[in-house]
Design a protein around this motif. Structure first.
Motif, PDB file in Angstrom:
ATOM      1  N   VAL A 324       0.977  -1.320  -0.070  1.00  0.00           N
ATOM      2  CA  VAL A 324      -0.036  -0.011  -0.017  1.00  0.00           C
ATOM      3  C   VAL A 324       0.896   1.343  -0.012  1.00  0.00           C
ATOM      4  O   VAL A 324       0.719   2.156  -0.678  1.00  0.00           O
ATOM      5  CB  VAL A 324      -1.093   0.162   1.145  1.00  0.00           C
ATOM      6  N   GLY A 325       1.860   1.292   0.779  1.00  0.00           N
ATOM      7  CA  GLY A 325       2.757   2.428   0.759  1.00  0.00           C
ATOM      8  C   GLY A 325       3.191   2.432  -0.569  1.00  0.00           C
ATOM      9  O   GLY A 325       3.575   3.753  -0.954  1.00  0.00           O
ATOM     10  N   ALA A 326       3.970   1.648  -1.123  1.00  0.00           N
ATOM     11  CA  ALA A 326       4.534   1.484  -2.654  1.00  0.00           C
ATOM     12  C   ALA A 326       3.281   2.099  -3.646  1.00  0.00           C
ATOM     13  O   ALA A 326       3.986   2.862  -4.325  1.00  0.00           O
ATOM     14  CB  ALA A 326       4.963   0.533  -2.907  1.00  0.00           C
ATOM     15  N   ALA A 327       2.244   1.728  -3.286  1.00  0.00           N
ATOM     16  CA  ALA A 327       1.246   2.237  -4.394  1.00  0.00           C
ATOM     17  C   ALA A 327       1.089   3.765  -4.093  1.00  0.00           C
ATOM     18  O   ALA A 327       1.324   4.631  -5.320  1.00  0.00           O
ATOM     19  CB  ALA A 327       0.079   1.696  -3.789  1.00  0.00           C
ATOM     20  N   SER A 328       1.119   4.378  -2.928  1.00  0.00           N
ATOM     21  CA  SER A 328       1.060   5.754  -2.808  1.00  0.00           C
ATOM     22  C   SER A 328       2.236   6.462  -3.467  1.00  0.00           C
ATOM     23  O   SER A 328       2.252   7.676  -4.033  1.00  0.00           O
ATOM     24  CB  SER A 328       0.690   6.087  -1.532  1.00  0.00           C
ATOM     25  N   PHE A 329       3.394   5.951  -3.031  1.00  0.00           N
ATOM     26  CA  PHE A 329       4.846   6.610  -3.514  1.00  0.00           C
ATOM     27  C   PHE A 329       4.784   6.490  -5.285  1.00  0.00           C
ATOM     28  O   PHE A 329       5.084   7.433  -5.627  1.00  0.00           O
ATOM     29  CB  PHE A 329       5.883   5.781  -2.948  1.00  0.00           C
ATOM     30  N   TYR A 330       4.407   5.191  -5.641  1.00  0.00           N
ATOM     31  CA  TYR A 330       4.193   5.226  -7.087  1.00  0.00           C
ATOM     32  C   TYR A 330       3.449   5.989  -7.671  1.00  0.00           C
ATOM     33  O   TYR A 330       3.912   6.861  -8.880  1.00  0.00           O
ATOM     34  CB  TYR A 330       3.692   3.673  -7.402  1.00  0.00           C
ATOM     35  N   VAL A 331       2.116   6.468  -7.326  1.00  0.00           N
ATOM     36  CA  VAL A 331       1.165   7.439  -7.763  1.00  0.00           C
ATOM     37  C   VAL A 331       1.903   8.799  -7.953  1.00  0.00           C
ATOM     38  O   VAL A 331       2.035   9.406  -8.943  1.00  0.00           O
ATOM     39  CB  VAL A 331       0.094   7.543  -7.275  1.00  0.00           C
ATOM     40  N   LEU A 332       2.798   9.041  -6.593  1.00  0.00           N
ATOM     41  CA  LEU A 332       3.299  10.611  -6.639  1.00  0.00           C
ATOM     42  C   LEU A 332       4.398  10.554  -7.600  1.00  0.00           C
ATOM     43  O   LEU A 332       4.460  11.613  -8.419  1.00  0.00           O
ATOM     44  CB  LEU A 332       3.988  10.617  -5.214  1.00  0.00           C
ATOM     45  N   ALA A 333       5.148   9.542  -7.651  1.00  0.00           N
ATOM     46  CA  ALA A 333       6.422   9.442  -8.653  1.00  0.00           C
ATOM     47  C   ALA A 333       5.941   9.475  -9.916  1.00  0.00           C
ATOM     48  O   ALA A 333       6.283  10.252 -10.944  1.00  0.00           O
ATOM     49  CB  ALA A 333       7.394   8.511  -8.450  1.00  0.00           C
ATOM     50  N   HIS A 334       5.031   8.682 -10.245  1.00  0.00           N
ATOM     51  CA  HIS A 334       4.364   8.540 -11.661  1.00  0.00           C
ATOM     52  C   HIS A 334       3.882   9.927 -12.335  1.00  0.00           C
ATOM     53  O   HIS A 334       4.028  10.300 -13.331  1.00  0.00           O
ATOM     54  CB  HIS A 334       3.425   7.349 -11.815  1.00  0.00           C
ATOM     55  N   GLY A 335       3.016  10.511 -11.398  1.00  0.00           N
ATOM     56  CA  GLY A 335       2.387  11.811 -11.785  1.00  0.00           C
ATOM     57  C   GLY A 335       3.426  12.706 -12.200  1.00  0.00           C
ATOM     58  O   GLY A 335       3.227  13.395 -13.019  1.00  0.00           O
ATOM     59  N   VAL A 336       4.572  12.958 -11.326  1.00  0.00           N
ATOM     60  CA  VAL A 336       5.415  13.875 -11.675  1.00  0.00           C
ATOM     61  C   VAL A 336       6.054  13.770 -13.141  1.00  0.00           C
ATOM     62  O   VAL A 336       6.327  14.489 -13.963  1.00  0.00           O
ATOM     63  CB  VAL A 336       6.696  14.073 -10.681  1.00  0.00           C
ATOM     64  N   CYS A 337       6.512  12.228 -13.281  1.00  0.00           N
ATOM     65  CA  CYS A 337       7.321  12.024 -14.464  1.00  0.00           C
ATOM     66  C   CYS A 337       6.173  12.109 -15.744  1.00  0.00           C
ATOM     67  O   CYS A 337       6.680  12.588 -16.727  1.00  0.00           O
ATOM     68  CB  CYS A 337       7.804  10.527 -14.407  1.00  0.00           C
ATOM     69  N   LYS A 338       5.119  11.536 -15.486  1.00  0.00           N
ATOM     70  CA  LYS A 338       4.256  11.425 -16.834  1.00  0.00           C
ATOM     71  C   LYS A 338       3.756  12.540 -17.421  1.00  0.00           C
ATOM     72  O   LYS A 338       3.829  13.038 -18.302  1.00  0.00           O
ATOM     73  CB  LYS A 338       2.987  10.379 -16.232  1.00  0.00           C
ATOM     74  N   CYS A 339       3.405  13.573 -16.262  1.00  0.00           N
ATOM     75  CA  CYS A 339       3.449  14.809 -16.612  1.00  0.00           C
ATOM     76  C   CYS A 339       4.113  15.553 -17.576  1.00  0.00           C
ATOM     77  O   CYS A 339       4.026  16.017 -18.671  1.00  0.00           O
ATOM     78  CB  CYS A 339       2.829  15.800 -15.394  1.00  0.00           C
TER      79      CYS A 339
END
Lengths: 772, 150
Positions: A324-339
């Protein structure tokens, strides 16, 4: 002042403010939007540093609804994403949208619409992530869908954009009904719609599993997980800033956010966790392989998003503190990069007018800053060290290794695919032979990307704030304190990562040898994929609706039938459902009733005569017979007032109708024309049979209703006695006229008015000459 | 007696419905008159008491015909007459405009008029489109969303 209230109010107020500013001065829409987003971002940061605030107000107390919002780690992650990415996107759009409108020969004022809906999107997101009441969540959930509809369909003159917008709206809104059903099921059973209360008291049961499965439908469809993934690549019809926002911080992120929000209820059922795992794995494969098959920049990124959110869903399926922690971290990191990557694609297309990888190459010579910034973002998404991506993969591998070999293998495949298509994306644009420079790129299009890249690098060195944020989100999801640790070390995860990089690099290097494989799969998917099912369902519904509409409007009779037939069905249902108590009474025939029965029989015969296919004249004669017969019945029932009025009215009506018939020429009556033996005549006779059947069944129902009602008369007769007793007080001696003129005088006045208007209308219609 | 009334109401109603389904405005008028009559008879027959006329002098304790349903029936008779009169006016106007009282014939004519109007409007809107090329490029595909080329 409560920071929670500030962040929600600022975010929600930003959109209307922008719209107003734009209507007043179109030039101001952009700057006002920028100010609104910046304020919202600042408020979100402030709110993060003062967590735990709650606002709980009554909303609709009889339904158990409350305006219940709360700030926690999960809300902090997604509200920071929504406002922070929103800031970058608005900044970018300040330069992008005017030139986009210019390309399409559209009015500059259209920019207002863009900014207003983008900010509405942001406001809905911020509201959604803080809401704790299931209905409030649903409200904001659908608000994001509506905002996305207008944004995807922003280029409304393009058919492609309109279809894509409708598709996104249909997929996300229809699936949202699942969330509503699940909410109602939980609320009915447990008596509350407040999420914290539900989480505290709900225990595992089949009922809860079904309710949560309905909610999951909404979450998975919105986060574009297979098989509902097809709307997302279509949504690329939107202008690039919209795509960037949609993919990294809103819409799709809302789907995984919802999973995080209701996770404690989902985790009650192992079956649902398995569903998450399978959906995640399927999306990773579908998205990853199709991303490798795409040539269009934005399409590639869109499939990549499906695959990336597949990671997140998979991690939720694996579960546990690290999952679950990894999921939230992933969303954060992905958001920055994908944008950053989407904005890159937009900037490149803007400069070179090219949208396909095969037409691009060697651009690093001309746009070095853009190349470096987007290189960092791509590296971060691929999980290279010294970027935030390394840690997202470390957490991901960690969770997968803990779960066992299948998950580890899946994680490796996923990361390898990501590495491969990211390599393809960046190398395809910036490396390779020089194909010449395009136009110069506005700094406003580059600097937001640079800023996001800086965030990605900082996250790779100073991990503290990001990890704390993810841990707080995981704590909020799981309801207990979660501690995440990341760092550079030679451990299992790092070794996995090295294997992944190696195999990914091999894939990129040998791409041209196996590129037919993903392309074949893509073609296969287009032939038998879910989007085919979607379009056939939509087309089928469309045809059905056309047909019903046609039946409805074809002619007057079918229009009447389309009202009467459903009413008849409802009536039969209610008749079947009604429990009749007591018998149907035939009523006793007294000695004096003979004349009444005789008259009723005569009336029946007259009515049937009127219905028989004769000419107009004999029909009207039979109708008069019915009317006078009824007058006789009324007089036999000892109702002299009614009988007198009936005779009067019947006389006037008969005269009126005869006079009217005299105005019409005889040949207008079909019965007066000599019958011709033709097919149309035959059709008329068939209709007569059908009409008779309908009429007989209508009569049968009238019989059941009339008999049923009259068999059970109301027990109280006091109102008769009352009226009779009061009549002398009203200075009357005829009870009926006294009721009309005195007790119900106002009714009678209204009736006279109605009648007056009707006669005015009739007189006007009969007198005015028609020009034709 | 109750059943006799119910039967009479049913016959009136059925005959009215049958006429209502005819494609002839005068017959439709007849149908509405019959259905109104069925409703009025229903009101009258639903009276709670039967006895002598409800007109004074009434001796205490004497049963009278239910005066309430009578006043309702009076209202209904008059209103239904108003409806019929208005309808006669309308049918007359329809005849003057179309020289026919055949419902189906008239609706056919109207349909054709609407079609012509819509075609005209479509022509105008295509002229008003900003990028004409795209709108006319594929008129067959305009109606249905096609499968995505995934």
């Amino acid at each position: 002042m409560n920071p929670l209230v500030v962040v929600i109010l600022v975010s929600l107020a930003a959109a209307p403010t922008t719209a107003l500013a734009g209507f007043w001065r179109p030039r101001w829409a952009g700057p006002v939007a920028l100010a609104g987003t910046a304020l919202a971002f600042a408020a979100a940061l402030w709110n993060w540093h003062s967590p735990g605030a709650t606002v709980d107000r009554e909303w609709a107390p009889t339904w158990g609804l409350r305006l219940h919002v709360q700030s926690d780690g999960l809300a902090a992650v997604y509200s920071l994403l929504a406002t922070g990415i929103g800031l970058a996107v608005v900044l970018y759009a300040l330069a992008y949208i005017p030139s986009h409108l210019h390309h399409q020969h559209r009015d500059d004022g259209d920019a207002t619409r863009f900014f207003a809906f983008l900010l509405l999107f942001m406001g809905a997101m911020v509201g959604l992530v803080h809401a704790q009441d299931l209905f409030l969540i649903f409200l904001f959930w659908d608000l994001t869908a509506i905002a996305s509809y207008f944004l995807i369909g922003y280029d409304r003159q393009r058919r492609e954009a309109r279809i894509s917008a409708i598709m996104a709206l249909q997929i996300t809104c229809v699936s949202a009904i699942g969330f509503l059903i699940g909410s109602l099921m939980l609320g009915e059973r447990f008596g509350t719609y407040q999420l914290p209360e539900l989480i505290a008291q709900v225990e595992s049961s089949r009922y809860v599993t079904v309710a949560m499965a309905f909610m999951l439908i909404a979450a998975l469809a919105k986060s574009a997980q297979a098989p509902a993934h097809f709307w997302l690549p279509r949504a690329m019809a939107a202008p690039t800033p919209v795509s960037a926002y949609l993919h990294s911080a809103a819409m799709v992120a809302a789907g995984v956010f919802l999973i995080g929000r209701i996770y404690p209820l989902i985790a009650l059922s192992d079956l649902l966790l398995d569903v998450l795992t399978i959906a995640g794995a399927a999306s990773i494969l579908v998205g990853g392989i199709l991303a490798l098959s795409r040539d269009n920049l934005k399409q590639l990124l869109a499939y990549s998003t499906i695959s990336q959110y597949g990671y997140v869903v998979l991690m939720f399926g694996i579960g546990g503190a690290y999952g679950v922690g990894a999921a939230s971290f992933y969303v954060l990191a992905h958001g920055v990069c994908k944008c950053a990557l989407f904005l890159t694609a937009g900037a490149v297309s803007e400069a070179t007018d090219q949208r396909e990888l095969s037409n691009l190459g060697g651009l690093w010579r001309h746009y070095p800053l853009l190349a470096v910034a987007s290189g960092v973002a791509a590296a971060a998404l691929a999980g290279l060290p010294l970027t935030i991506g390394w840690f997202k993969d470390e957490l991901f591998f960690n969770a997968a290794v803990d779960d066992g070999f299948p998950a580890t293998l899946m994680a490796m495949i996923a990361a390898t695919l990501t590495f491969a298509y990211m390599g393809r994306f960046w190398l395809g644009i910036f490396a390779g032979p020089d194909r010449g420079a395009g136009r110069s790129i506005s700094p406003l299009l580059v600097w937001p990307i640079v800023a996001l890249a800086v965030v990605a690098v900082v996250g790779g060195i100073v991990t503290g704030p990001f990890v704390r944020l993810a841990a707080a989100a995981a704590s909020a999801t799981l309801g207990r304190d979660v501690d995440l640790h990341v760092g550079y070390a030679i451990n299992t995860e790092a070794k996995i990562a090295l294997v992944v990089f190696a195999s990914g690099a091999i894939l990129v290097a040998t791409y041209r040898f196996w590129r037919e494989f993903p392309v074949t799969i893509a073609i296969l998917g287009a032939v038998v994929g879910p989007d085919r099912i979607y379009s056939s369902v939509i087309n089928g519904l469309n045809r059905l609706s056309d047909r019903i509409h046609w039946i409805e409007v074809r002619d007057l009779r079918s229009r009447v039938a389309s009202v009467l037939a459903p009413a008849a069905v409802l009536f039969v249902v209610s008749l079947v459902m009604t429990r009749f108590t007591g018998p149907f009474r035939t009523g006793d025939l007294k000695s004096g009733d003979g004349p009444i029965v005789l008259m009723l029989i005569l009336i029946g015969i007259a009515a049937l005569t009127a219905a028989a296919p004769r000419n107009h004249f004999s029909m009207v004669l039979a109708l008069s017979g019915v009317g006078y017969g009824l007058a006789v019945v009324y007089s036999l029932l000892r109702a002299p007032d009614v009988a007198i009025v009936a005779v009067l009215i019947e006389t006037i009506l008969s005269l009126l109708v005869f006079g009217f018939l005299a105005l019409l020429p005889a040949d207008v009556d079909p019965a007066e024309v000599i019958p011709v033996d033709d097919p149309e005549q035959q059709a008329q006779e068939d209709h007569a049979l059908r009409d008779a059947g309908l009429a007989i069944s209508a009569g049968a129902f009238a019989f059941v209703v009339a008999w049923g009602v009259m068999s059970r008369p109301a027990a109280l007769e006091s109102v008769i006695a009352e009226h009779v007793a009061l009549t002398p007080d009203a200075h009357g001696s005829d009870v009926v006229t006294t009721i009309l003129a005195d007790f119900r005088g106002f009714d009678t006045a209204g009736e006279i008015t109605v009648l007056g208007i009707a006669f005015l209308g009739a007189a006007t219609l009969l007198r005015r000459r028609v020009a034709r | 007696m109750t059943m006799m009334f119910a039967l009479a109401i049913a016959v009136l109603f059925a005959a009215g419905c049958y006429l209502l389904l005819k494609p002839d405005f005068v017959k439709i008028l007849g149908g509405i008159i019959l259905i109104s009559n069925a409703a009025i008879l229903f009101i009258m027959a639903a009276g709670l008491s039967r006895g002598r006329e409800a007109i004074y002098p009434i001796e205490p304790g004497q049963r009278v015909s239910d005066p309430l349903v009578q006043s309702m029936a009076l209202t209904a008779i008059v209103i239904s007459f108003g409806v019929s009169a208005l309808m006669i006016g309308m049918i007359y106007r329809v005849y003057m405009a179309h020289r026919s009282i055949d419902v189906e014939l008239i609706s056919d004519i109207e349909e054709r008029e609407v079609q012509i109007e819509e075609e005209e409007r479509l022509d105008q809107s295509i002229d008003a489109m900003p990028d004409r090329e795209e709108t006319v490029a594929d008129p067959a595909a305009e109606r249905e969303p096609q499968a995505v080329a995934t």
